[in-house]
Design an enzyme around this catalytic site. Structure first.
Site, PDB file in Angstrom:
ATOM      1  N   HIS A  88      32.243 -48.582  47.040  1.00 49.60           N
ATOM      2  CA  HIS A  88      32.331 -47.157  46.704  1.00 49.60           C
ATOM      3  C   HIS A  88      31.643 -46.858  45.380  1.00 49.60           C
ATOM      4  O   HIS A  88      30.787 -45.969  45.298  1.00 49.60           O
ATOM      5  CB  HIS A  88      33.798 -46.730  46.641  1.00 49.60           C
ATOM      6  CG  HIS A  88      34.009 -45.410  45.965  1.00 49.60           C
ATOM      7  ND1 HIS A  88      33.631 -44.206  46.535  1.00 49.60           N
ATOM      8  CD2 HIS A  88      34.539 -45.097  44.739  1.00 49.60           C
ATOM      9  CE1 HIS A  88      33.920 -43.218  45.703  1.00 49.60           C
ATOM     10  NE2 HIS A  88      34.463 -43.729  44.605  1.00 49.60           N
ATOM     11  N   ASP A 117       0.734 -31.908  44.115  1.00 52.68           N
ATOM     12  CA  ASP A 117       1.478 -33.108  44.499  1.00 52.68           C
ATOM     13  C   ASP A 117       1.870 -33.833  43.228  1.00 52.68           C
ATOM     14  O   ASP A 117       1.566 -33.384  42.121  1.00 52.68           O
ATOM     15  CB  ASP A 117       0.637 -34.020  45.411  1.00 52.68           C
ATOM     16  CG  ASP A 117       1.506 -34.857  46.351  1.00 52.68           C
ATOM     17  OD1 ASP A 117       2.599 -35.282  45.932  1.00 52.68           O
ATOM     18  OD2 ASP A 117       1.110 -35.076  47.507  1.00 52.68           O
ATOM     19  N   TRP A 151      32.001 -52.179  40.481  1.00 57.21           N
ATOM     20  CA  TRP A 151      30.612 -51.720  40.374  1.00 57.21           C
ATOM     21  C   TRP A 151      29.934 -52.230  39.106  1.00 57.21           C
ATOM     22  O   TRP A 151      28.706 -52.212  38.998  1.00 57.21           O
ATOM     23  CB  TRP A 151      30.546 -50.193  40.442  1.00 57.21           C
ATOM     24  CG  TRP A 151      30.944 -49.463  39.190  1.00 57.21           C
ATOM     25  CD1 TRP A 151      32.211 -49.088  38.828  1.00 57.21           C
ATOM     26  CD2 TRP A 151      30.086 -48.999  38.152  1.00 57.21           C
ATOM     27  NE1 TRP A 151      32.184 -48.431  37.622  1.00 57.21           N
ATOM     28  CE2 TRP A 151      30.900 -48.355  37.179  1.00 57.21           C
ATOM     29  CE3 TRP A 151      28.706 -49.042  37.938  1.00 57.21           C
ATOM     30  CZ2 TRP A 151      30.382 -47.783  36.027  1.00 57.21           C
ATOM     31  CZ3 TRP A 151      28.193 -48.468  36.776  1.00 57.21           C
ATOM     32  CH2 TRP A 151      29.022 -47.849  35.841  1.00 57.21           C
ATOM     33  N   SER A 181      12.684 -48.925  42.112  1.00 62.49           N
ATOM     34  CA  SER A 181      12.435 -47.610  42.710  1.00 62.49           C
ATOM     35  C   SER A 181      12.492 -46.517  41.648  1.00 62.49           C
ATOM     36  O   SER A 181      11.597 -45.671  41.541  1.00 62.49           O
ATOM     37  CB  SER A 181      13.474 -47.337  43.800  1.00 62.49           C
ATOM     38  OG  SER A 181      13.500 -45.969  44.166  1.00 62.49           O
ATOM     39  N   SER A 182      13.559 -46.538  40.845  1.00 60.80           N
ATOM     40  CA  SER A 182      13.710 -45.508  39.816  1.00 60.80           C
ATOM     41  C   SER A 182      12.643 -45.632  38.737  1.00 60.80           C
ATOM     42  O   SER A 182      12.177 -44.619  38.194  1.00 60.80           O
ATOM     43  CB  SER A 182      15.105 -45.607  39.187  1.00 60.80           C
ATOM     44  OG  SER A 182      16.110 -45.303  40.126  1.00 60.80           O
ATOM     45  N   HIS A 265      25.652 -46.559  29.651  1.00 55.41           N
ATOM     46  CA  HIS A 265      25.954 -45.246  29.079  1.00 55.41           C
ATOM     47  C   HIS A 265      24.785 -44.279  29.191  1.00 55.41           C
ATOM     48  O   HIS A 265      24.987 -43.119  29.560  1.00 55.41           O
ATOM     49  CB  HIS A 265      26.448 -45.328  27.645  1.00 55.41           C
ATOM     50  CG  HIS A 265      27.129 -44.066  27.246  1.00 55.41           C
ATOM     51  ND1 HIS A 265      28.421 -43.772  27.620  1.00 55.41           N
ATOM     52  CD2 HIS A 265      26.698 -42.980  26.580  1.00 55.41           C
ATOM     53  CE1 HIS A 265      28.750 -42.571  27.191  1.00 55.41           C
ATOM     54  NE2 HIS A 265      27.723 -42.068  26.553  1.00 55.41           N
ATOM     55  N   GLU A 267      22.925 -44.282  31.563  1.00 60.46           N
ATOM     56  CA  GLU A 267      22.996 -43.969  32.990  1.00 60.46           C
ATOM     57  C   GLU A 267      23.864 -42.735  33.252  1.00 60.46           C
ATOM     58  O   GLU A 267      23.593 -41.947  34.168  1.00 60.46           O
ATOM     59  CB  GLU A 267      23.566 -45.174  33.750  1.00 60.46           C
ATOM     60  CG  GLU A 267      23.741 -44.982  35.236  1.00 60.46           C
ATOM     61  CD  GLU A 267      22.467 -45.208  36.023  1.00 60.46           C
ATOM     62  OE1 GLU A 267      22.560 -45.427  37.248  1.00 60.46           O
ATOM     63  OE2 GLU A 267      21.381 -45.175  35.435  1.00 60.46           O
ATOM     64  N   TYR A 269      24.022 -40.106  31.394  1.00 58.49           N
ATOM     65  CA  TYR A 269      23.181 -38.934  31.127  1.00 58.49           C
ATOM     66  C   TYR A 269      21.999 -38.862  32.086  1.00 58.49           C
ATOM     67  O   TYR A 269      21.507 -37.766  32.377  1.00 58.49           O
ATOM     68  CB  TYR A 269      22.743 -38.950  29.662  1.00 58.49           C
ATOM     69  CG  TYR A 269      23.946 -38.872  28.771  1.00 58.49           C
ATOM     70  CD1 TYR A 269      24.677 -37.693  28.663  1.00 58.49           C
ATOM     71  CD2 TYR A 269      24.423 -39.999  28.117  1.00 58.49           C
ATOM     72  CE1 TYR A 269      25.827 -37.628  27.910  1.00 58.49           C
ATOM     73  CE2 TYR A 269      25.575 -39.945  27.357  1.00 58.49           C
ATOM     74  CZ  TYR A 269      26.274 -38.750  27.258  1.00 58.49           C
ATOM     75  OH  TYR A 269      27.431 -38.685  26.527  1.00 58.49           O
ATOM     76  N   SER A 280      20.875 -24.638  34.506  1.00 56.84           N
ATOM     77  CA  SER A 280      20.053 -23.762  33.666  1.00 56.84           C
ATOM     78  C   SER A 280      19.065 -22.937  34.473  1.00 56.84           C
ATOM     79  O   SER A 280      18.555 -21.928  33.983  1.00 56.84           O
ATOM     80  CB  SER A 280      19.294 -24.604  32.622  1.00 56.84           C
ATOM     81  OG  SER A 280      20.199 -25.267  31.762  1.00 56.84           O
ATOM     82  N   HIS A 314      31.134 -47.885  22.987  1.00 54.81           N
ATOM     83  CA  HIS A 314      32.442 -47.232  23.086  1.00 54.81           C
ATOM     84  C   HIS A 314      33.133 -47.574  24.408  1.00 54.81           C
ATOM     85  O   HIS A 314      34.301 -47.248  24.602  1.00 54.81           O
ATOM     86  CB  HIS A 314      32.354 -45.717  22.842  1.00 54.81           C
ATOM     87  CG  HIS A 314      31.799 -44.905  23.963  1.00 54.81           C
ATOM     88  ND1 HIS A 314      31.328 -43.637  23.776  1.00 54.81           N
ATOM     89  CD2 HIS A 314      31.616 -45.135  25.275  1.00 54.81           C
ATOM     90  CE1 HIS A 314      30.904 -43.135  24.916  1.00 54.81           C
ATOM     91  NE2 HIS A 314      31.082 -44.028  25.832  1.00 54.81           N
ATOM     92  N   HIS A 315      32.412 -48.259  25.313  1.00 48.86           N
ATOM     93  CA  HIS A 315      33.046 -48.828  26.504  1.00 48.86           C
ATOM     94  C   HIS A 315      33.692 -50.173  26.193  1.00 48.86           C
ATOM     95  O   HIS A 315      34.321 -50.764  27.067  1.00 48.86           O
ATOM     96  CB  HIS A 315      32.008 -49.029  27.610  1.00 48.86           C
ATOM     97  CG  HIS A 315      31.406 -47.755  28.098  1.00 48.86           C
ATOM     98  ND1 HIS A 315      31.943 -47.006  29.117  1.00 48.86           N
ATOM     99  CD2 HIS A 315      30.297 -47.085  27.701  1.00 48.86           C
ATOM    100  CE1 HIS A 315      31.196 -45.922  29.330  1.00 48.86           C
ATOM    101  NE2 HIS A 315      30.185 -45.959  28.482  1.00 48.86           N
ATOM    102  N   THR A 340      26.049 -31.005  23.638  1.00 47.25           N
ATOM    103  CA  THR A 340      26.664 -30.622  24.914  1.00 47.25           C
ATOM    104  C   THR A 340      27.377 -29.279  24.774  1.00 47.25           C
ATOM    105  O   THR A 340      27.285 -28.412  25.661  1.00 47.25           O
ATOM    106  CB  THR A 340      27.658 -31.702  25.371  1.00 47.25           C
ATOM    107  OG1 THR A 340      27.002 -32.974  25.392  1.00 47.25           O
ATOM    108  CG2 THR A 340      28.195 -31.387  26.760  1.00 47.25           C
ATOM    109  N   LYS A 343      24.930 -26.406  24.934  1.00 46.33           N
ATOM    110  CA  LYS A 343      24.585 -26.030  26.305  1.00 46.33           C
ATOM    111  C   LYS A 343      25.673 -25.165  26.949  1.00 46.33           C
ATOM    112  O   LYS A 343      25.379 -24.138  27.571  1.00 46.33           O
ATOM    113  CB  LYS A 343      24.366 -27.295  27.157  1.00 46.33           C
ATOM    114  CG  LYS A 343      23.030 -27.996  26.929  1.00 46.33           C
ATOM    115  CD  LYS A 343      22.968 -29.247  27.782  1.00 46.33           C
ATOM    116  CE  LYS A 343      21.601 -29.901  27.709  1.00 46.33           C
ATOM    117  NZ  LYS A 343      20.608 -29.221  28.554  1.00 46.33           N
ATOM    118  N   ARG A 462      43.920 -49.372  36.388  1.00 37.83           N
ATOM    119  CA  ARG A 462      42.892 -49.154  37.394  1.00 37.83           C
ATOM    120  C   ARG A 462      42.611 -50.468  38.124  1.00 37.83           C
ATOM    121  O   ARG A 462      43.031 -51.536  37.707  1.00 37.83           O
ATOM    122  CB  ARG A 462      41.617 -48.630  36.729  1.00 37.83           C
ATOM    123  CG  ARG A 462      40.977 -49.615  35.771  1.00 37.83           C
ATOM    124  CD  ARG A 462      39.916 -49.003  34.888  1.00 37.83           C
ATOM    125  NE  ARG A 462      38.808 -48.438  35.629  1.00 37.83           N
ATOM    126  CZ  ARG A 462      37.639 -48.068  35.088  1.00 37.83           C
ATOM    127  NH1 ARG A 462      37.459 -48.208  33.780  1.00 37.83           N
ATOM    128  NH2 ARG A 462      36.686 -47.562  35.813  1.00 37.83           N
TER     129      ARG A 462
END
Length: 575
Positions: A88, A117, A151, A181-182, A265, A267, A269, A280, A314-315, A340, A343, A462
């Site tokens: 998941h 293109d 994960w 790919s990315s 982290h 990731e 954003y 926006s 911070h993780h 943030t 925005k 968790r």
């Protein structure tokens, strides 16, 4: 890698002329889709594939919630639960949220900047097929041994001593294939945006969604090599006798955490910044007023990306680290709240006193603002490291994570889907069905995850497959499971809406929302070559300029404007 783009020949007439739009018909048949290099078809294939993974990941989530609905449940075995948990999380992050943003970007970035293109069409096709290969390799593991390391696949839980089967290897290959790919996709986005903008579209006139995709691409280019190195070291530890993460042989499990979260982290954003770009674009269209603080929003996007690269530890507040290091990462985490907040205030100011049209796309956008705000506030809580020591690895963190990513990414994705579906298909989605989907999703989401904050503060850890009937954990988990099924029903309504509307929806026309950006300049769906004549861009809202030109040329107002758009008689003063 640099893009070599032939400079177009541009003829600018002193007075805009009306030109006919030549429509090139796309090739038909499945083979034309498999071999296509058209950015629009590749974008659609991205969206179809990633939404298929989204449904698959959602089913896995519902099975997890069924297991946790009551205490001491034996619906799933511990191994099956861990496998579903890993599948998941990995599916939602690596096979849905990140690549679905590439799907929207592939389809709309060239249209929004006036390109025909992407800069490298064949590289664009390669990026999609690498994603498909990654998903195939990962889900192929269910036939021998699915991964069950979560994960994040922390070492030593992912070492051969604990998990000797090939499921972790399949996870590693997924990271490599989807990462490649990315990476090639990000290079393509950067080259396209940097080199192929329409005449007059300087950086100060770039659509905010394009700014977001550009930042997304830069973050991918910076972060992906780190996770690639991390999983390569894990692979050599597992099969070639190295000991990078083995503490008993001089390695360090903390090395995995540092490498993973230096990618992990940013990731976050990478997943939410394109969604910010979608919001926006949607808000000013349905508020019928310009975006408030265009430059501030664009600058905030860049600042968020920069700060996102500085806060990975911070993780890791519960790891042995000096207090000075903890304080640095705590303060860096606080700083991200500033751009943030800029925005959020700008989005609210855009809506303030606007002539608001409550479409489904706008509802998802507004739902996102409130939901993401809650996730941001709880993020401030866990950024205080003494509080994180108490809440780390509890369901409070699970709730925060989903408020940020489900509320901050998935709601924006659905807003973009309802906003851009008419452009991609030429058909409108059903508004009553869409609004019902929104309310089920919003209510279901908050019922599912709001109570998880309380469960976490009551001590529920968790990543467990069963729990004792203590305190209020039984009722809180039952409420959460009921909410998950309400949320799933809301998503199902949108799936039904898309399947019904793609053939039978009301005909949209080229500009059903009176949009602000250049994709609404083409027919719906756009022709193969996108544009025969690209107008010179004179503002951040080029479609408003085009409408004024059409009205001035026809001598009439709204009816004549719409007639001209539908007939393809567009003002052409470009190339």
């Amino acid at each position: 890698m640099a893009a070599t783009v032939e400079a177009p020949t541009t003829t600018v007439a002193p007075v805009p002329q009306v030109v006919a739009h030549k429509v090139e018909k796309p090739a038909t048949g499945w083979a034309s889709w498999v071999t296509t290099t058209d950015h629009k078809r590749i974008g659609i294939m991205y969206l179809v594939l990633t939404f298929a993974f989204f449904i698959l990941g959602g089913v896995e989530a519902l099975l997890i919630r069924l297991q946790l609905a009551v205490p001491n449940n034996d619906l799933l075995t511990p191994q099956t639960y861990n496998e579903l948990f890993t599948m998941h999380g990995t599916t939602m992050i690596f096979l849905f949220v990140v690549p679905v943003m590439a799907g929207f970007g592939n389809y709309f970035v060239p249209l929004m900047i006036g390109a025909r293109d992407m800069a490298f069409p064949k590289l664009n096709a390669l990026s999609f097929w690498l994603l498909a290969a990654g998903g195939l390799v990962f889900y192929g593991s269910i036939f021998f041994s699915p991964p069950e390391c979560g994960w994040t696949c922390y070492s030593p839980l992912s070492d051969t001593e604990y998990l000797p089967s090939g499921g972790v290897d399949a996870w590693i290959f997924l990271i490599h294939l989807t990462g490649l790919s990315s990476l090639v996709g990000a290079i393509n986005f950067y080259a396209t945006i940097a080199n192929m903008r329409a005449p007059g579209m300087g950086w100060g006139r770039l659509p905010l969604f394009v700014w977001a995709i550009l930042t997304y691409a830069v973050l991918l280019i910076l972060a992906l090599p780190v996770i690639a190195a991390a999983v390569t070291l894990l692979l050599t530890d597992r099969h070639f006798g190295t000991n990078f993460y083995d503490a008993s042989n001089g390695g360090s499990p903390l090395l995995w955490q540092h490498l993973f979260w230096f990618f992990g982290h940013p990731e976050v954003y990478i997943m939410v910044l394109p969604g910010f770009g979608i919001i926006s674009e949607v808000l000013p269209v349905f508020a019928r007023k310009p975006i408030f603080g265009y430059k501030a929003i664009a600058a905030a996007t860049l600042v968020i990306a920069f700060l996102g690269l500085l806060v990975w530890a911070h993780h890791m507040f519960t790891t042995p680290s000096p207090s000075l290091v903890l304080i640095f990462f705590m303060m860096s985490s606080f700083l991200i709240a500033v751009p943030t907040g800029v925005k959020i205030f700008n989005w609210i100011a855009t809506l303030w006193r606007g002539t608001i049209e409550f479409t489904t796309a706008l509802l998802f956008a507004v739902g996102f603002i409130g939901t993401f705000l809650i996730g941001g506030i709880t993020g401030i809580f866990v950024a205080v490291f003494p509080i994180d020591w108490q809440l780390h690895d509890t369901y409070f963190v699970v709730a925060h994570f989903h408020y940020v990513l489900m509320g901050g990414a998935v709601f924006t994705i659905f807003s973009g889907l309802y906003y851009w579906f008419p452009k991609m298909s030429g058909r409108l989605l059903s508004e009553p069905l869409g609004k019902a989907s929104f309310w089920f999703m919003l209510v279901g989401f908050h019922v599912t995850f709001l109570v998880q904050h309380s469960a976490g503060m009551e001590g529920m850890p968790r990543r467990i497959y069963e729990y004792s009937d203590t305190q209020d954990l039984a009722i809180l988990n039952l409420i959460s499971t009921i909410g998950a099924f309400i949320l799933g029903f809301g998503i199902l309504l949108t799936l039904i809406n898309v399947l019904k509307s793609v053939k039978n929806g009301a005909v949209a026309g080229p500009d059903p929302w009176k949009g602000n950006t250049l994709e609404w300049y083409t027919q719906s769906p756009p022709p193969v070559n996108n544009f025969d004549a690209v107008p010179r861009i004179r503002s951040v809202e080029p479609m408003k300029d085009i409408r004024r030109q059409i009205i001035a040329q026809t001598g009439a107002a709204e009816p004549a404007y719409m007639t001209a758009m539908e007939a393809g008689r567009l003002p052409g003063d470009g190339h």
